[in-house]
Scaffold this active site. Sequence first.
Site, mmCIF file in Angstrom:
data_model
loop_
_atom_site.group_PDB
_atom_site.id
_atom_site.type_symbol
_atom_site.label_atom_id
_atom_site.label_comp_id
_atom_site.label_asym_id
_atom_site.label_seq_id
_atom_site.Cartn_x
_atom_site.Cartn_y
_atom_site.Cartn_z
ATOM 1 N N CYS A 2 0.980 -1.202 -0.046
ATOM 2 C CA CYS A 2 -0.101 0.145 -0.081
ATOM 3 C C CYS A 2 0.851 1.112 0.030
ATOM 4 C CB CYS A 2 -0.889 -0.076 1.341
ATOM 5 S SG CYS A 2 -2.122 -1.378 1.287
ATOM 6 N N ARG A 27 3.932 -0.078 -5.041
ATOM 7 C CA ARG A 27 3.743 -0.688 -3.808
ATOM 8 C C ARG A 27 2.538 -1.570 -3.596
ATOM 9 N NH1 ARG A 27 6.773 1.604 0.604
ATOM 10 N NH2 ARG A 27 5.511 0.665 1.874
ATOM 11 N N TRP A 77 -3.005 -2.346 -1.501
ATOM 12 C CA TRP A 77 -2.680 -4.150 -1.889
ATOM 13 C C TRP A 77 -3.539 -4.893 -0.760
ATOM 14 C CZ3 TRP A 77 -0.568 -8.353 0.445
ATOM 15 C CH2 TRP A 77 -0.120 -9.412 -0.303
ATOM 16 N N ASN A 103 -1.808 1.635 6.029
ATOM 17 C CA ASN A 103 -0.830 0.680 5.681
ATOM 18 C C ASN A 103 -0.582 -0.246 6.726
ATOM 19 O OD1 ASN A 103 1.117 -0.671 4.158
ATOM 20 N ND2 ASN A 103 2.563 0.914 3.936
ATOM 21 N N GLY A 104 -0.746 -1.627 6.800
ATOM 22 C CA GLY A 104 -0.439 -2.435 7.694
ATOM 23 C C GLY A 104 -1.605 -3.188 8.091
ATOM 24 N N GLU A 487 16.371 -18.160 -9.472
ATOM 25 C CA GLU A 487 16.012 -16.613 -9.585
ATOM 26 C C GLU A 487 15.652 -16.403 -10.987
ATOM 27 O OE1 GLU A 487 15.311 -14.227 -8.054
ATOM 28 O OE2 GLU A 487 15.603 -12.295 -9.412
ATOM 29 N N LYS A 491 11.763 -14.829 -11.970
ATOM 30 C CA LYS A 491 11.520 -13.856 -12.685
ATOM 31 C C LYS A 491 10.299 -14.114 -13.651
ATOM 32 C CE LYS A 491 12.694 -11.209 -11.156
ATOM 33 N NZ LYS A 491 13.391 -10.932 -9.881
ATOM 34 N N GLU A 494 7.092 -14.335 -11.935
ATOM 35 C CA GLU A 494 6.381 -13.113 -11.378
ATOM 36 C C GLU A 494 5.680 -12.236 -12.488
ATOM 37 O OE1 GLU A 494 8.488 -10.596 -8.702
ATOM 38 O OE2 GLU A 494 10.512 -11.073 -9.506
ATOM 39 N N HIS A 510 15.064 -37.290 -9.772
ATOM 40 C CA HIS A 510 14.367 -37.751 -8.255
ATOM 41 C C HIS A 510 13.024 -37.431 -8.095
ATOM 42 C CE1 HIS A 510 18.224 -39.477 -6.977
ATOM 43 N NE2 HIS A 510 18.845 -38.039 -7.236
ATOM 44 N N LYS A 610 6.208 -4.076 -4.344
ATOM 45 C CA LYS A 610 7.492 -3.898 -4.346
ATOM 46 C C LYS A 610 8.078 -4.011 -2.844
ATOM 47 C CE LYS A 610 11.412 -2.818 -6.248
ATOM 48 N NZ LYS A 610 11.965 -3.833 -7.329
HETATM 49 O O1 M6R Z 1 12.653 -5.912 -0.392
HETATM 50 P P1 M6R Z 1 13.029 -7.340 -0.344
HETATM 51 O O2 M6R Z 1 14.185 -7.822 -1.212
HETATM 52 O O3 M6R Z 1 13.288 -7.801 1.117
HETATM 53 O O4 M6R Z 1 11.994 -8.165 -1.019
HETATM 54 C C1 M6R Z 1 11.748 -9.597 -0.885
HETATM 55 C C2 M6R Z 1 10.987 -10.115 -1.970
HETATM 56 O O5 M6R Z 1 9.738 -9.736 -1.684
HETATM 57 C C3 M6R Z 1 11.468 -9.638 -3.323
HETATM 58 O O6 M6R Z 1 12.601 -9.869 -3.470
HETATM 59 C C4 M6R Z 1 10.563 -10.208 -4.463
HETATM 60 O O7 M6R Z 1 10.738 -11.540 -4.590
HETATM 61 C C5 M6R Z 1 10.666 -9.615 -5.816
HETATM 62 N N1 M6R Z 1 9.601 -9.235 -6.314
HETATM 63 C C6 M6R Z 1 11.391 -10.297 -6.861
HETATM 64 O O8 M6R Z 1 11.492 -9.802 -8.042
#
Ligand code: M6R
Length: 615
Positions: A2, A27, A77, A103-104, A487, A491, A494, A510, A610
């Site tokens: 948020c 966010r 969010w 927010n929270g 990773e 990517k 997501e 396995h 984010k």
């Molecule tokens: O801000 P952070 O690195 O602590 O966030 C952790 C994850 O939420 C963040 O890396 C998320 O996986 C990314 N969107 C990946 O691209």
Amino acid sequence: MCGIVGYIGYRNVTDVIFKGLTNLEYRGYDSAGLALRDENEIKIYKSLGKLVNLKNELEKRKSELKNPVSGIGHIRWATHGSASLVNAHPHTCNCGKLAVVHNGIIENYKELREELIKKGCIFKSQTDTETIAHLIAHEYANTKNLENAVRNSVKKLQGAYAICVMHKDSPDEIIGARKHAPMLIGIGENENFIASDTPAIIEYTKKTIYLDDNEIAIVTKNRVKITDINGNIIEKRIEILPWEPVSLSKLGYKHFMLKEIHEQPDVIRNELSGKLYDIDANVILNEVKLNAETLKNLNKIEIIACGTSLHAALVGKYIIEDLAGISVEVEASSEYIYRKTTTNASTLVIGVSQSGETADTITAIKQAKEKGAHILIITNRPDSNMARLADSLIPVNAGIEVSVAATKSYTAQLISFYLLAIYLAEIKTHTNKEYIKNLKHELIQVPAKIEEILSDTTQIQACAKQFSSYKNFIYIARGVNLATALEGALKLKEISYINATGYAAGELKHGPIAMLDETMPVLSILIPGGITYEKILSNSEEAKARNAKLIALTSSDDGNIANLFDAVIKIPKISEILSPAVACVPLQLLAYYIAEFLGKDVDQPRNLAKSVTVE
Ligand code: M6R
């Protein structure tokens, strides 16, 4: 998650808040809303989905607005209650005189809600936030003082909150308060701002005050007063933001993600400068505040992180163990916080986070701190809450990252780990000096190797086109590049919503091999000269034998690769141990181009945000 913006001042209030929300859209983006004080009334505007819908709503109703003098805005969010208009913020009380954005998560909202219903409050939404609105309105009815009403109310809240409140009968002020959720004040001339993150205000001021937990800000046009929860005035330091507004522009790129991928060579050069300038000299890492003697005797490191940062941590483990011979455990923050750990005062605990606001990691770090561990934070946000918990702080200085998919912050985290591992190895002195020297030499070459990849992306685009219709992918690698496979798959998942899984190549047989057929491409990361090269080649053959389509990500010149694999993405030659810093880039691009071909919302993928500021 948020985003919150509050403004009181002489500018066009709607524009300032809308612009601020636009800069915070990374966010959260389920719904958005504004409360504006206009002609002695609080006017509320809400819309579902992206901010453009709020813009249209404001446009449609623009004749209602005369001359707003202050306002608060929010992008959501969803946590409590679905993404709907009625659940969108701002929330109001029965009489509609008060507006609040939040927010929270309020953990005791159900109990509070029941009490308030008994007192006659009528709830319209399913949110925890509406409880705060009714609670403050109730207190205001007794005290006729907004500051005190907020103070009395937040004392009753359990959980996390950053709130911004305005009231029709208290026209000259906006009140902000926070606990376990970020909030800052932007200081201007004849104007002031409240926001959940700096991009919301950077266009107007660089002067900021960060609120700490249990603090309340009373913000008028000409004054900012900060108090503790009991009303005692607190003198706070004004800090100057390091960002420039230009960093929030796409600079001609179609998406922030593409721009940020292209920034990586400069980010790495910037990070290396001053720390690694001569391969014959030791790495300088003054940010590490433990003395050489303690570091020499260090035998346990724990690294805590989430998502992409967790993958950087896996590379960190591999290279610290390889170079410095110190045992390293890596754990997802969300797991660390719910078990008995063996962390103690002689453990070095490293928290990794691009945002520095990830709730799980902050909680884990606090737990480790309570156990007496030295806390080292690697983050792109030295102004974050996590950074404030650090005993040692390594800012990765990647510049603000707007795209939700982390790219340049990941490579910057990797570089921090390489520097840290070499630094520790040089203190420990038992690692082969020539090996370290070669590594430093190669590390300096990394930006140029990434530039080589970025200068011609046609093979990656062709591969993306060839494979964009597949619904499932497996990425395989071994050793230090297992993290690269994880990773790369994350990517793709997501931003394109394709089911991609990273696997240790040796694990394929396995279980996962059962899924392989012509509908499941397998991407193999093959770095010749590395100890696992031949093994991954055999694992790829095994996949081929099950009719899987094969993609190679490799620096190999071996002609047989082209025969075995259906597509080859070539990267420059690099040693296996350093290869994650280079190999991640074509995988970022592959994910980007696949998502682009599929017409996905690259910078703001669905359901994500984010900064993940809720546990
Ligand atoms: O801000 P952070 O690195 O602590 O966030 C952790 C994850 O939420 C963040 O890396 C998320 O996986 C990314 N969107 C990946 O691209």
